[in-house]
Design a protein around this motif. Structure first.
Motif, PDB file in Angstrom:
ATOM      1  N   CYS A 215       0.816  -1.225  -0.069  1.00  9.07           N
ATOM      2  CA  CYS A 215       0.093   0.024  -0.018  1.00  9.07           C
ATOM      3  C   CYS A 215       0.988   1.408   0.031  1.00  9.07           C
ATOM      4  N   GLY A 216       0.872   1.846  -0.892  1.00 14.60           N
ATOM      5  CA  GLY A 216       1.841   3.380  -1.167  1.00 14.60           C
ATOM      6  C   GLY A 216       0.539   4.395  -1.232  1.00 14.60           C
ATOM      7  N   HIS A 217      -0.501   4.115  -0.790  1.00 14.76           N
ATOM      8  CA  HIS A 217      -1.482   5.172  -0.605  1.00 14.76           C
ATOM      9  C   HIS A 217      -2.427   5.521  -1.879  1.00 14.76           C
ATOM     10  N   THR A 218      -1.918   5.493  -2.819  1.00 18.81           N
ATOM     11  CA  THR A 218      -2.433   5.518  -4.305  1.00 18.81           C
ATOM     12  C   THR A 218      -2.379   4.308  -5.057  1.00 18.81           C
ATOM     13  N   THR A 229      -6.498   5.323   2.935  1.00 20.04           N
ATOM     14  CA  THR A 229      -6.744   6.164   4.172  1.00 20.04           C
ATOM     15  C   THR A 229      -5.439   6.487   4.700  1.00 20.04           C
ATOM     16  N   GLY A 230      -4.297   5.539   4.241  1.00 15.52           N
ATOM     17  CA  GLY A 230      -2.900   5.763   4.511  1.00 15.52           C
ATOM     18  C   GLY A 230      -1.866   5.435   3.729  1.00 15.52           C
ATOM     19  N   HIS A 232       0.531   2.110   3.981  1.00 15.14           N
ATOM     20  CA  HIS A 232       0.783   1.115   4.975  1.00 15.14           C
ATOM     21  C   HIS A 232       1.983   0.405   4.577  1.00 15.14           C
ATOM     22  N   GLY A 233       2.516   0.483   3.608  1.00 16.40           N
ATOM     23  CA  GLY A 233       3.573  -0.475   2.771  1.00 16.40           C
ATOM     24  C   GLY A 233       3.146  -1.644   2.867  1.00 16.40           C
ATOM     25  N   ASP A 234       3.910  -2.590   3.009  1.00 14.93           N
ATOM     26  CA  ASP A 234       3.596  -4.259   2.808  1.00 14.93           C
ATOM     27  C   ASP A 234       2.775  -4.531   4.128  1.00 14.93           C
ATOM     28  N   ILE A 235       1.489  -4.884   3.834  1.00 18.64           N
ATOM     29  CA  ILE A 235       0.583  -5.227   4.890  1.00 18.64           C
ATOM     30  C   ILE A 235       0.012  -6.463   4.566  1.00 18.64           C
ATOM     31  N   ARG A 242      -7.246  -4.138  10.528  1.00 17.25           N
ATOM     32  CA  ARG A 242      -7.003  -3.065  11.922  1.00 17.25           C
ATOM     33  C   ARG A 242      -7.162  -1.921  11.413  1.00 17.25           C
ATOM     34  N   VAL A 243      -6.439  -1.577  10.285  1.00 15.51           N
ATOM     35  CA  VAL A 243      -6.035  -0.017   9.964  1.00 15.51           C
ATOM     36  C   VAL A 243      -7.257   0.252   8.655  1.00 15.51           C
ATOM     37  N   SER A 244      -7.954  -0.717   8.359  1.00 17.12           N
ATOM     38  CA  SER A 244      -8.835  -0.590   7.146  1.00 17.12           C
ATOM     39  C   SER A 244      -8.295  -0.315   5.854  1.00 17.12           C
ATOM     40  N   CYS A 245      -7.402  -0.742   5.474  1.00 17.00           N
ATOM     41  CA  CYS A 245      -6.570  -0.422   4.440  1.00 17.00           C
ATOM     42  C   CYS A 245      -7.226  -0.860   2.966  1.00 17.00           C
ATOM     43  N   ASN A 246      -7.605   0.170   2.489  1.00 12.85           N
ATOM     44  CA  ASN A 246      -8.409   0.183   1.050  1.00 12.85           C
ATOM     45  C   ASN A 246      -7.480  -0.735  -0.043  1.00 12.85           C
TER      46      ASN A 246
END
Length: 489
Positions: A215-218, A229-230, A232-235, A242-246
């Motif tokens: 996740c690089g935000h875009t 929303t953030g 998050h890097g490798d997730i 937990r962080v609701s990474c889209n």
């Protein structure tokens, strides 16, 4: 005493003992209409009888009504010489509900308190979003082991006693209090849906608990940029919940495809009635078929949006409480129900006990599938909760997922689902606030009210958003003896 020209008839009259307890689900009775009589007369009804019109009164009409008796009277020269009861009167039975009336009232106070005190929660985020006064919402709490409804509240609501006195006022009141938003309000689930996408990815073995996406935000997909929303890097999946990474779920959805997302959503009970005795809205899935029915164009980007609970999902709080209940039961989905048991008229002898009904089963490929989802939900329970609303000091873990779905006629809604205690769930729940934020602040109160009214523990239930707390004692009522609907015909 002989009264010429008078005929004295004894009949039962309907009374409402607790008109503020699940009024939509208790329901009403009324006269038989002409169009109904053609069918009902063959079932022994007279034209001047009353019949259940809505709610449990309608759904359980045949159980509640009882049977009229037949008496044969012989008259000679105007004098009754014999009276013989050919068919005895059979009293209607008592339908006992799963709802705990004390808990129901606590939940209504929690929901109304949140709505009335929303201004006290206002901060830079709500100001930036342009969130103003809120008026509507719902909370559903199920018995996590059976899917029996312990409490189900909606705002605005009404009292059955007022309904009898001034139906027109309730009918024309602002924000349609006659609609039970818990069972018939249709919403996008937002990020609460990520629990379903995660389950599908793990169970189809597209990911494991250790698989990561970057996740690089875009995220650039098919000539369009999608944001998270953030950054998050490798997730992996637990942290993504937990962080609701889209972006984690965007990438997962590409491999799942909309067909498998729809398949798992269906297994979790979305897009269909739950089977509740009084009926509920089916809603619909977010896929090509729904878009075609709505006359909208389906694009490949809708797969990504559907995977995070946007798109054209239409779900009820009851359905989403049952999603949480299904996760709590490692994939076994039960039918939510209101009827606990059937008793005789005097409520002294139990005639029938309602047994849980399995509606579907998601068979996990291994023991880790739901564990990873649960771990992510437990981790989410520690996210950005002010101390006053914290879920970290209850003496047990709570599994939750929140969402802020965007909607067409307002900025957003605020949704939550979850269950507690996480290691041995007793309740599963969901809640929604229309056009608001921070609905998750009600979760602590929902759990504490359960401990107070059902467990009978000495706790204080916080009045959400207010500056005072409501002290409680240790008295409580058992879930199975708190709300009944008795024959009145």
């Amino acid at each position: 005493v002989t009264l010429p020209g008078m005929d004295i008839v004894e009949e039962a009259l309907r009374s409402v003992a607790q008109g503020d307890v699940v009024p939509h689900e208790i329901g009403t009775v009324g006269p038989i209409y002409a169009e109904e009589y053609e069918k009902l007369k063959s079932e022994g009804y007279a034209l001047d009888d009353t019949v259940g019109k809505s709610g449990i009164e309608r759904a359980m009409e045949s159980t509640l009504r009882g049977t009229d008796g037949i008496k044969e009277i012989t008259v000679e020269n105007g004098v009754v010489v014999s009276s013989d009861m050919k068919t005895p009167v059979e009293a209607g039975k008592t339908v006992q509900l799963t709802v705990n009336s004390d808990y129901q009232r606590e939940l209504q106070n929690i929901l109304d308190g949140f709505i009335n005190n929303f201004d006290s929660l206002r901060d830079s985020k709500t100001e930036q979003l342009g969130l103003k006064k809120i008026s509507c919402g719902a909370i559903v709490v199920l018995d996590a082991k059976t899917a029996g409804v312990l409490g189900m509240v909606t705002a605005p609501t009404y009292n059955l006693e007022d309904y009898k006195v001034d139906y027109e006022a309730i009918l024309n009141a602002e924000n349609t209090p006659l609609v039970n938003r818990a069972t018939d309000g249709l919403y996008r689930p937002g990020s609460t849906f990520k629990t379903i996408t995660a389950t599908a990815g793990l169970n189809e073995q597209i990911i494991t608990g250790n698989s990561t996406y970057f996740c690089g935000h875009t995220y650039h997909f098919k000539d369009h940029d999608y944001n998270c929303t953030g950054s998050h890097g490798d997730i992996a999946v637990t942290q993504a919940l937990r962080v609701s990474c889209n972006i984690f779920f965007y990438k997962l959805s590409e491999e799942l495809t909309i067909d498998r997302i729809s398949e798992y959503a269906t297994k979790f009970g979305l897009g269909q009635s739950t089977g509740l005795e009084t009926g509920d809205a089916a809603g619909h899935l977010s896929n090509q078929e729904t878009f075609a029915e709505l006359g909208a164009d389906w694009t490949i980007g809708q797969v990504l949006q559907s995977a995070i609970g946007q798109g054209e999902w239409a779900v009820t709080p009851l359905q989403m409480a049952n999603v949480a209940c299904t996760i709590a039961n490692n994939g076994t989905r039960y039918e939510p129900h209101l009827v606990d048991s059937i008793w005789d008229y005097s409520h002294t002898t139990k005639l029938e006990q309602k047994e849980p009904v399995v509606a579907d089963q998601i068979t996990p490929v291994n023991d880790d599938v739901f564990q990873y989802v649960e771990n992510g939900m437990i981790a989410a329970s520690t996210n950005n909760f002010p101390t006053r609303y914290s879920l970290s000091d209850l003496g047990f873990d709570v599994a939750v997922k929140t969402g802020t779905p965007q909607v067409s006629n307002r900025v957003q809604d605020s949704f939550f689902i979850g269950y507690a205690p996480a290691d041995d769930p007793e309740i599963a729940f969901a809640g929604v606030i229309e056009g608001g934020e921070y609905s998750k602040y009600m979760i602590r109160s929902v759990i504490q009210a359960y401990e107070k009214t059902v467990r009978g523990e000495q706790v204080s239930v916080d009045a959400v958003g207010a500056q005072t707390t409501v002290s409680t004692d240790t008295t409580g009522t058992e879930t199975t003896t708190s709300a009944t609907s008795t024959s009145t015909h």
